[in-house]
Design a protein around this motif. Structure first.
Motif, PDB file in Angstrom:
ATOM      1  N   THR A 130     -15.855 -50.604-118.528  1.00 53.29           N
ATOM      2  CA  THR A 130     -15.606 -49.825-119.748  1.00 53.29           C
ATOM      3  C   THR A 130     -16.131 -50.565-120.973  1.00 53.29           C
ATOM      4  N   ARG A 131     -15.764 -51.843-121.108  1.00 51.23           N
ATOM      5  CA  ARG A 131     -16.232 -52.641-122.252  1.00 51.23           C
ATOM      6  C   ARG A 131     -17.746 -52.860-122.176  1.00 51.23           C
ATOM      7  N   ALA A 132     -18.247 -53.070-120.971  1.00 43.94           N
ATOM      8  CA  ALA A 132     -19.688 -53.282-120.806  1.00 43.94           C
ATOM      9  C   ALA A 132     -20.460 -52.052-121.270  1.00 43.94           C
ATOM     10  N   ARG A 133     -19.956 -50.884-120.928  1.00 44.10           N
ATOM     11  CA  ARG A 133     -20.627 -49.638-121.322  1.00 44.10           C
ATOM     12  C   ARG A 133     -20.660 -49.487-122.845  1.00 44.10           C
ATOM     13  N   GLU A 134     -19.564 -49.864-123.499  1.00 41.93           N
ATOM     14  CA  GLU A 134     -19.515 -49.789-124.965  1.00 41.93           C
ATOM     15  C   GLU A 134     -20.576 -50.681-125.600  1.00 41.93           C
ATOM     16  N   ASP A 135     -20.719 -51.902-125.070  1.00 42.85           N
ATOM     17  CA  ASP A 135     -21.716 -52.826-125.621  1.00 42.85           C
ATOM     18  C   ASP A 135     -23.136 -52.340-125.345  1.00 42.85           C
ATOM     19  N   LEU A 136     -23.373 -51.836-124.142  1.00 48.45           N
ATOM     20  CA  LEU A 136     -24.716 -51.359-123.804  1.00 48.45           C
ATOM     21  C   LEU A 136     -25.104 -50.140-124.629  1.00 48.45           C
ATOM     22  N   GLU A 137     -24.138 -49.299-124.940  1.00 46.32           N
ATOM     23  CA  GLU A 137     -24.425 -48.140-125.794  1.00 46.32           C
ATOM     24  C   GLU A 137     -24.862 -48.588-127.184  1.00 46.32           C
ATOM     25  N   LYS A 138     -24.196 -49.612-127.715  1.00 49.48           N
ATOM     26  CA  LYS A 138     -24.587 -50.149-129.030  1.00 49.48           C
ATOM     27  C   LYS A 138     -25.994 -50.738-128.972  1.00 49.48           C
ATOM     28  N   LEU A 139     -26.284 -51.463-127.900  1.00 52.62           N
ATOM     29  CA  LEU A 139     -27.601 -52.081-127.753  1.00 52.62           C
ATOM     30  C   LEU A 139     -28.696 -51.031-127.589  1.00 52.62           C
ATOM     31  N   THR A 140     -28.380 -49.959-126.890  1.00 52.96           N
ATOM     32  CA  THR A 140     -29.356 -48.891-126.672  1.00 52.96           C
ATOM     33  C   THR A 140     -29.692 -48.190-127.979  1.00 52.96           C
ATOM     34  N   VAL A 141     -28.688 -48.023-128.836  1.00 54.78           N
ATOM     35  CA  VAL A 141     -28.941 -47.426-130.154  1.00 54.78           C
ATOM     36  C   VAL A 141     -29.882 -48.310-130.966  1.00 54.78           C
ATOM     37  N   LYS A 142     -29.682 -49.624-130.888  1.00 57.38           N
ATOM     38  CA  LYS A 142     -30.506 -50.552-131.656  1.00 57.38           C
ATOM     39  C   LYS A 142     -31.928 -50.634-131.114  1.00 57.38           C
ATOM     40  N   ASN A 143     -32.047 -50.611-129.766  1.00 55.56           N
ATOM     41  CA  ASN A 143     -33.373 -50.742-129.151  1.00 55.56           C
ATOM     42  C   ASN A 143     -33.392 -49.973-127.836  1.00 55.56           C
ATOM     43  N   PRO A 144     -33.681 -48.664-127.909  1.00 53.74           N
ATOM     44  CA  PRO A 144     -33.599 -47.812-126.717  1.00 53.74           C
ATOM     45  C   PRO A 144     -34.617 -48.137-125.631  1.00 53.74           C
ATOM     46  N   ASP A 145     -35.696 -48.846-125.971  1.00 55.49           N
ATOM     47  CA  ASP A 145     -36.750 -49.133-124.995  1.00 55.49           C
ATOM     48  C   ASP A 145     -36.684 -50.549-124.426  1.00 55.49           C
ATOM     49  N   ASP A 146     -35.624 -51.267-124.734  1.00 58.23           N
ATOM     50  CA  ASP A 146     -35.513 -52.651-124.273  1.00 58.23           C
ATOM     51  C   ASP A 146     -35.339 -52.695-122.757  1.00 58.23           C
ATOM     52  N   ALA A 147     -36.253 -53.376-122.070  1.00 57.86           N
ATOM     53  CA  ALA A 147     -36.230 -53.437-120.604  1.00 57.86           C
ATOM     54  C   ALA A 147     -34.996 -54.177-120.085  1.00 57.86           C
ATOM     55  N   ALA A 148     -34.593 -55.237-120.796  1.00 56.19           N
ATOM     56  CA  ALA A 148     -33.429 -56.013-120.359  1.00 56.19           C
ATOM     57  C   ALA A 148     -32.157 -55.170-120.438  1.00 56.19           C
ATOM     58  N   VAL A 149     -32.055 -54.362-121.478  1.00 55.89           N
ATOM     59  CA  VAL A 149     -30.882 -53.496-121.615  1.00 55.89           C
ATOM     60  C   VAL A 149     -30.876 -52.449-120.504  1.00 55.89           C
ATOM     61  N   LYS A 150     -32.050 -51.885-120.198  1.00 53.42           N
ATOM     62  CA  LYS A 150     -32.145 -50.904-119.114  1.00 53.42           C
ATOM     63  C   LYS A 150     -31.743 -51.534-117.780  1.00 53.42           C
ATOM     64  N   ARG A 151     -32.120 -52.780-117.599  1.00 54.96           N
ATOM     65  CA  ARG A 151     -31.745 -53.476-116.365  1.00 54.96           C
ATOM     66  C   ARG A 151     -30.222 -53.626-116.256  1.00 54.96           C
ATOM     67  N   GLU A 152     -29.579 -53.922-117.381  1.00 53.46           N
ATOM     68  CA  GLU A 152     -28.124 -54.058-117.352  1.00 53.46           C
ATOM     69  C   GLU A 152     -27.433 -52.712-117.147  1.00 53.46           C
ATOM     70  N   TRP A 153     -28.062 -51.624-117.624  1.00 50.06           N
ATOM     71  CA  TRP A 153     -27.519 -50.291-117.317  1.00 50.06           C
ATOM     72  C   TRP A 153     -27.534 -50.059-115.814  1.00 50.06           C
ATOM     73  N   TYR A 154     -28.607 -50.477-115.171  1.00 51.20           N
ATOM     74  CA  TYR A 154     -28.703 -50.348-113.707  1.00 51.20           C
ATOM     75  C   TYR A 154     -27.631 -51.200-113.026  1.00 51.20           C
ATOM     76  N   ASN A 155     -27.465 -52.443-113.511  1.00 52.74           N
ATOM     77  CA  ASN A 155     -26.434 -53.324-112.946  1.00 52.74           C
ATOM     78  C   ASN A 155     -25.035 -52.733-113.127  1.00 52.74           C
ATOM     79  N   LEU A 156     -24.836 -52.094-114.261  1.00 50.15           N
ATOM     80  CA  LEU A 156     -23.546 -51.442-114.515  1.00 50.15           C
ATOM     81  C   LEU A 156     -23.320 -50.303-113.522  1.00 50.15           C
ATOM     82  N   LYS A 157     -24.366 -49.524-113.274  1.00 48.67           N
ATOM     83  CA  LYS A 157     -24.274 -48.426-112.317  1.00 48.67           C
ATOM     84  C   LYS A 157     -23.925 -48.955-110.923  1.00 48.67           C
TER      85      LYS A 157
END
Length: 221
Positions: A130-157
């Motif tokens: 839950t907390r991880a998703r909140e942080d990743l959502e903030k990061l995605t807003v700041k930089n939606p194309d960041d590959a590292a953030v996308k990787r962490e979305w996959y790890n979260l899934k």
């Protein structure tokens, strides 16, 4: 006041030097040495924020404080150091400490995206999706194309999937244990009923015996 600023600038420079040395050790994978230098960096910087000697009685302290480039530098440097400490503890898989240091980094600089990213990583590995998703959502807003953030979305899934499967296994285990317990109780009940039937049958048979007829005949010598 000038001498105090000069002293703070000297301590800031020493803190940055320790930070840079910590970075070099981190790059080489020497985490313990990196941690040592980051803590030494904080030793130099702690107490420098808003260090305004003899300013307690000054009227301007009641007014909105003006931007101080030195103070801003100190604050941002401390945020970077705390974020780097979080990175060290992620390497060591100390998720609680990583989250704690990331929180400190964000307290000093809420715009520190690296600290936010590292906190998200620690939350995922800790299982706090839950907390991880909140942080990743903030990061995605700041930089939606960041590959590292996308990787962490996959790890979260993957972590969500892992937790769902674990929950299903636990529920299945609970169901199986309950089923076995019910079967055991049913078997014990059948045994008790069978014993009762045997006792009842034996009692009925013995009641037909002639009471004057000895049931047991002892042999004499």
């Amino acid at each position: 006041m000038q001498s105090n600023n000069a002293n703070n600038e000297e301590k800031l420079a020493s803190g940055k030097l320790e930070k840079d040395q910590g970075n070099e050790y981190f790059k080489k994978g020497e985490i313990k040495n990196a941690l040592r230098h980051y803590h030494l960096a904080l030793f130099h910087l702690n107490g420098l924020q808003n260090n305004k000697t003899f300013a307690v009685f000054r009227k301007e302290q009641e007014e909105e404080p003006k931007n101080d480039p030195l103070q801003e530098d100190i604050t941002k440097t401390m945020s970077v150091i705390y974020s780097n400490l979080a990175a060290c503890h992620i390497k060591e898989q100390n998720w609680d400490k990583a989250i704690s240091y990331a929180n400190k980094a964000l307290k000093h600089d809420p715009e520190n995206t690296k600290a936010l990213f590292r906190r998200a990583q620690a939350y995922i590995n800790e299982g706090n999706t839950t907390r991880a998703r909140e942080d990743l959502e903030k990061l995605t807003v700041k930089n939606p194309d960041d590959a590292a953030v996308k990787r962490e979305w996959y790890n979260l899934k993957m972590k969500d999937k892992e937790q769902d499967e674990k929950q299903r296994r636990e529920l299945k285990g609970m169901f199986n244990r309950k089923k076995k317990q019910d079967e055991k109780e049913e078997e014990e009940k059948k045994i008790e009923e069978s014993e009762d039937d045997t006792y009842t049958s034996a009692s009925a048979s013995s009641s037909k015996t002639n009471p004057m007829e000895p049931r047991f005949i002892e042999l004499e010598d």
